[in-house]
Design an enzyme around this catalytic site. Structure first.
Site, PDB file in Angstrom:
ATOM      1  N   GLY A   1      -9.930   4.549  -6.157  1.00 46.10           N
ATOM      2  CA  GLY A   1      -8.611   3.939  -6.343  1.00 46.10           C
ATOM      3  C   GLY A   1      -7.566   4.458  -5.371  1.00 46.10           C
ATOM      4  CB  VAL A   2      -3.884   4.675  -5.723  1.00 44.01           C
ATOM      5  CG1 VAL A   2      -3.632   5.614  -6.881  1.00 44.01           C
ATOM      6  CG2 VAL A   2      -2.730   4.695  -4.745  1.00 44.01           C
ATOM      7  CG  ASP A   3      -7.126  10.740  -6.245  1.00 48.00           C
ATOM      8  OD1 ASP A   3      -6.421  11.368  -5.444  1.00 48.00           O
ATOM      9  OD2 ASP A   3      -7.897  11.288  -7.069  1.00 48.00           O
TER      10      ASP A   3
ATOM     11  N   GLY B   1      -5.601   1.424 -13.430  1.00 50.99           N
ATOM     12  CA  GLY B   1      -6.828   0.995 -12.773  1.00 50.99           C
ATOM     13  C   GLY B   1      -8.040   1.461 -13.554  1.00 50.99           C
TER      14      GLY B   1
ATOM     15  CG  ASN C   1      -9.960  13.486 -10.423  1.00 44.72           C
ATOM     16  OD1 ASN C   1      -9.911  14.693 -10.218  1.00 44.72           O
ATOM     17  ND2 ASN C   1     -10.515  12.645  -9.564  1.00 44.72           N
TER      18      ASN C   1
ATOM     19  CB  SER D   1      -3.236   5.335 -16.824  1.00 44.42           C
ATOM     20  OG  SER D   1      -3.369   6.742 -16.917  1.00 44.42           O
TER      21      SER D   1
ATOM     22  CE1 TYR E   1      -9.478   8.479 -15.038  1.00 46.80           C
ATOM     23  CE2 TYR E   1      -7.233   9.279 -15.123  1.00 46.80           C
ATOM     24  CZ  TYR E   1      -8.567   9.491 -14.824  1.00 46.80           C
ATOM     25  OH  TYR E   1      -8.971  10.704 -14.317  1.00 46.80           O
TER      26      TYR E   1
ATOM     27  CG  ASP F   1      -1.742   1.160   1.439  1.00 45.36           C
ATOM     28  OD1 ASP F   1      -1.618   2.134   0.677  1.00 45.36           O
ATOM     29  OD2 ASP F   1      -2.557   1.134   2.384  1.00 45.36           O
TER      30      ASP F   1
HETATM   31  N1  AR6 Z   1      -1.305   1.489  -3.029  1.00 43.90           N
HETATM   32  C1  AR6 Z   1      -0.706   1.331  -4.240  1.00 43.90           C
HETATM   33  N2  AR6 Z   1      -1.388   1.146  -5.385  1.00 43.90           N
HETATM   34  C2  AR6 Z   1      -2.738   1.110  -5.314  1.00 43.90           C
HETATM   35  C3  AR6 Z   1      -3.443   1.267  -4.098  1.00 43.90           C
HETATM   36  C4  AR6 Z   1      -2.660   1.472  -2.914  1.00 43.90           C
HETATM   37  N3  AR6 Z   1      -3.232   1.635  -1.729  1.00 43.90           N
HETATM   38  N4  AR6 Z   1      -4.773   1.193  -4.359  1.00 43.90           N
HETATM   39  C5  AR6 Z   1      -4.902   0.979  -5.692  1.00 43.90           C
HETATM   40  N5  AR6 Z   1      -3.680   0.926  -6.263  1.00 43.90           N
HETATM   41  P1  AR6 Z   1      -6.354   3.852 -10.089  1.00 43.90           P
HETATM   42  P2  AR6 Z   1      -5.999   5.394 -12.589  1.00 43.90           P
HETATM   43  C6  AR6 Z   1      -3.323   0.698  -7.671  1.00 43.90           C
HETATM   44  O1  AR6 Z   1      -7.695   3.405 -10.559  1.00 43.90           O
HETATM   45  O2  AR6 Z   1      -6.222   4.196 -13.422  1.00 43.90           O
HETATM   46  C7  AR6 Z   1      -9.386   7.756  -9.349  1.00 43.90           C
HETATM   47  O3  AR6 Z   1     -10.755   7.803  -9.112  1.00 43.90           O
HETATM   48  C8  AR6 Z   1      -4.358  -0.036  -8.511  1.00 43.90           C
HETATM   49  O4  AR6 Z   1      -4.287  -1.426  -8.256  1.00 43.90           O
HETATM   50  O5  AR6 Z   1      -6.233   4.319  -8.691  1.00 43.90           O
HETATM   51  O6  AR6 Z   1      -4.874   6.337 -12.949  1.00 43.90           O
HETATM   52  C9  AR6 Z   1      -8.792   9.112  -9.696  1.00 43.90           C
HETATM   53  O7  AR6 Z   1      -9.424  10.167  -8.988  1.00 43.90           O
HETATM   54  C10 AR6 Z   1      -3.910   0.336  -9.924  1.00 43.90           C
HETATM   55  O8  AR6 Z   1      -2.928  -0.615 -10.389  1.00 43.90           O
HETATM   56  O9  AR6 Z   1      -5.783   5.078 -11.024  1.00 43.90           O
HETATM   57  C11 AR6 Z   1      -9.016   9.194 -11.165  1.00 43.90           C
HETATM   58  O10 AR6 Z   1     -10.334   9.626 -11.471  1.00 43.90           O
HETATM   59  C12 AR6 Z   1      -3.223   1.699  -9.757  1.00 43.90           C
HETATM   60  O11 AR6 Z   1      -3.182   1.933  -8.337  1.00 43.90           O
HETATM   61  C13 AR6 Z   1      -8.845   7.772 -11.637  1.00 43.90           C
HETATM   62  O12 AR6 Z   1      -9.157   6.956 -10.495  1.00 43.90           O
HETATM   63  C14 AR6 Z   1      -3.932   2.846 -10.416  1.00 43.90           C
HETATM   64  O13 AR6 Z   1      -5.337   2.652 -10.354  1.00 43.90           O
HETATM   65  C15 AR6 Z   1      -7.427   7.486 -12.030  1.00 43.90           C
HETATM   66  O14 AR6 Z   1      -7.363   6.210 -12.600  1.00 43.90           O
END
Ligand code: AR6
Length: 174
Positions: free
Chosen positions: A33-35, A120, A25, A118, A122, A11
């Site tokens: 997600g991670v955000d 997740g 975003n 991107s 995206y 994490d």
């Molecule tokens: N630690 C590390 N990586 C993580 C964690 C964590 N705690 N949680 C998820 N991931 P995403 P995107 C990974 O969807 O595709 C948001 O709503 C996850 O497994 O978070 O760039 C934003 O506000 C994946 O491999 O980001 C934007 O609207 C990676 O983080 C949108 O999502 C990225 O997934 C951005 O989408």
């Protein structure tokens, strides 16, 4: 200084580094997600600082403090939404890594941990995203000697496998 590149499955909010890189975003006001995880762990002051930044364009990066996180800073970058690959996605993703690294160096960060931008919501194909992430960081650290360690943080098996296979290729060439 030679920069170490490390793949870690954890994490990202647990890492006591100079900066973690958030997959944000364009509003910078949090999301899923991670955000979402980063905003919850950092506490409400993170959103308060983000509010003062007036968002961030896709492919660009902005920095804030880390507040309640063990990381000193959060670098927020906005990745491309995958739309089939002919909409500038690769250039935008490359730019996310370059701009985040430039912001890190400008703020004297020596240890930086990237989430898989991107990969997740995206919807970027993870093999291609891993290739761009590692190649862009590799090229940057060969030109810029300020960074000690760059971590690629993965949180899902499919992403770990993609990153590991690119890293194996890169280090086989060294
Ligand atoms: N630690 C590390 N990586 C993580 C964690 C964590 N705690 N949680 C998820 N991931 P995403 P995107 C990974 O969807 O595709 C948001 O709503 C996850 O497994 O978070 O760039 C934003 O506000 C994946 O491999 O980001 C934007 O609207 C990676 O983080 C949108 O999502 C990225 O997934 C951005 O989408």
């Amino acid at each position: 200084m030679t920069t170490e590149l490390k793949l870690v499955w954890t994490d990202i909010t647990t890492l006591a580094v100079d900066a973690i890189v958030n997959a944000a975003n364009e509003t910078l006001m949090g999301g899923g997600g991670v955000d979402g995880v980063i905003h919850r762990a950092a506490g409400p002051k993170l959103a308060q600082e983000c509010f003062t930044l007036w968002g961030c364009r896709r492919g660009m990066a902005k920095i804030t403090q880390g507040y309640q996180l063990p990381a000193k800073h959060v670098i927020h970058t906005v990745g491309p939404i995958w739309m089939g690959g002919n909409h500038g996605e690769a250039d935008l993703l490359t730019s996310c890594y370059n701009e985040s690294l430039k912001v890190a160096v400008a703020n004297h960060c020596k240890t930086v941990a990237f989430s898989a931008i991107s990969c997740g919501v995206y919807g970027y194909p993870v093999d291609e995203a891993a290739h761009i992430a590692i190649k862009t960081v590799w090229d940057f650290v060969n030109q810029n000697k300020e960074l000690e360690t760059v971590y690629f943080v993965v949180f899902e098996e499919r992403v770990r496998v993609a990153y590991q296979s690119v890293l194996d290729e890169v280090f086989a060439l060294c």
